[in-house]
Motif scaffolding. Structure first.
Motif, PDB file in Angstrom:
ATOM      1  N   MET A  80     -13.569  71.721 -45.365  1.00 37.76           N
ATOM      2  CA  MET A  80     -12.963  70.388 -45.378  1.00 37.76           C
ATOM      3  C   MET A  80     -12.254  70.102 -44.054  1.00 37.76           C
ATOM      4  N   ALA A  81     -11.600  71.115 -43.498  1.00 37.16           N
ATOM      5  CA  ALA A  81     -10.924  70.925 -42.221  1.00 37.16           C
ATOM      6  C   ALA A  81     -11.926  70.670 -41.102  1.00 37.16           C
ATOM      7  N   GLU A  83     -14.808  69.264 -41.437  1.00 32.71           N
ATOM      8  CA  GLU A  83     -15.341  67.915 -41.611  1.00 32.71           C
ATOM      9  C   GLU A  83     -14.355  66.860 -41.116  1.00 32.71           C
ATOM     10  N   SER A  84     -13.072  67.158 -41.185  1.00 31.64           N
ATOM     11  CA  SER A  84     -12.068  66.173 -40.761  1.00 31.64           C
ATOM     12  C   SER A  84     -11.655  66.346 -39.300  1.00 31.64           C
ATOM     13  N   LYS A  85     -12.404  67.155 -38.557  1.00 28.61           N
ATOM     14  CA  LYS A  85     -12.102  67.355 -37.146  1.00 28.61           C
ATOM     15  C   LYS A  85     -12.208  66.021 -36.415  1.00 28.61           C
ATOM     16  N   GLU A  86     -11.324  65.811 -35.481  1.00 28.40           N
ATOM     17  CA  GLU A  86     -11.228  64.578 -34.704  1.00 28.40           C
ATOM     18  C   GLU A  86     -10.807  63.381 -35.547  1.00 28.40           C
ATOM     19  N   THR A  87     -10.103  63.637 -36.644  1.00 26.66           N
ATOM     20  CA  THR A  87      -9.495  62.568 -37.428  1.00 26.66           C
ATOM     21  C   THR A  87      -8.000  62.835 -37.500  1.00 26.66           C
ATOM     22  N   TYR A  89      -6.366  63.424 -40.097  1.00 27.58           N
ATOM     23  CA  TYR A  89      -6.070  64.363 -41.176  1.00 27.58           C
ATOM     24  C   TYR A  89      -6.320  65.813 -40.793  1.00 27.58           C
ATOM     25  N   PHE A  90      -6.841  66.029 -39.590  1.00 28.00           N
ATOM     26  CA  PHE A  90      -7.259  67.381 -39.215  1.00 28.00           C
ATOM     27  C   PHE A  90      -6.115  68.388 -39.237  1.00 28.00           C
ATOM     28  N   GLU A  92      -3.326  68.491 -40.883  1.00 22.04           N
ATOM     29  CA  GLU A  92      -2.905  68.804 -42.254  1.00 22.04           C
ATOM     30  C   GLU A  92      -3.924  69.697 -42.951  1.00 22.04           C
ATOM     31  N   GLU A  93      -5.206  69.368 -42.820  1.00 20.85           N
ATOM     32  CA  GLU A  93      -6.278  70.167 -43.425  1.00 20.85           C
ATOM     33  C   GLU A  93      -6.323  71.567 -42.813  1.00 20.85           C
TER      34      GLU A  93
END
Length: 143
Positions: A80-81, A83-87, A89-90, A92-93
């Protein structure tokens, strides 16, 4: 099919109806078919060694199951982290994934420190590669 071929087919079937034959027509089937039975395969003796037995004692098995469950959870958190790279939310994930991986590594090290040398070797052989994989995935996350 056109109308003429339907009629021709109908005439052929009515003149030569299907019937069972006790004797094969083809020369290839003139010999009877035989089947050869083979004895069941023998189980190699090395399957009886303690390396392949994953059961130690009830407490150790319980801890190994908990580590395996946490391992799966850690892999999901890392995924999940990633997938959220460069967002936004990264971070926190990634922190959540690092915390779960740390829990798995602490549980694994705690288990190894409480086992005898023989049992420790068995656990390392069965779980060591998974733990190394988890560490490598965490390093990819940190890059």
């Amino acid at each position: 099919m056109n109308q003429r071929s339907h009629i021709t087919l109908y005439k052929f079937i009515t003149r030569y109806p299907f019937r069972s034959s006790s004797k094969p027509i083809s020369p290839n089937f003139s010999k009877p078919i035989t089947t050869k039975s083979f004895p069941p395969p023998k189980t190699p003796s090395f399957y009886n060694n303690t390396i392949f037995k994953r059961s130690y004692n009830a407490e150790t098995d319980k801890i190994v199951d908990e580590i395996n469950t946490k391992f799966a959870e850690a892999r999901e958190e890392i995924e999940m982290a990633m997938e959220s790279k460069e967002t936004v939310y990264f971070n926190e994930e990634a922190e959540c994934a690092r915390a779960v991986v740390k829990d798995v590594l602490d549980m694994y090290d705690g288990l190894l420190s409480n086992l005898s040398e023989k049992d420790r070797g068995g656990i390392q052989r069965s779980m060591g590669l998974k733990i190394e994989q988890l560490k490598a995935e965490l390093e990819q996350l940190n890059e």
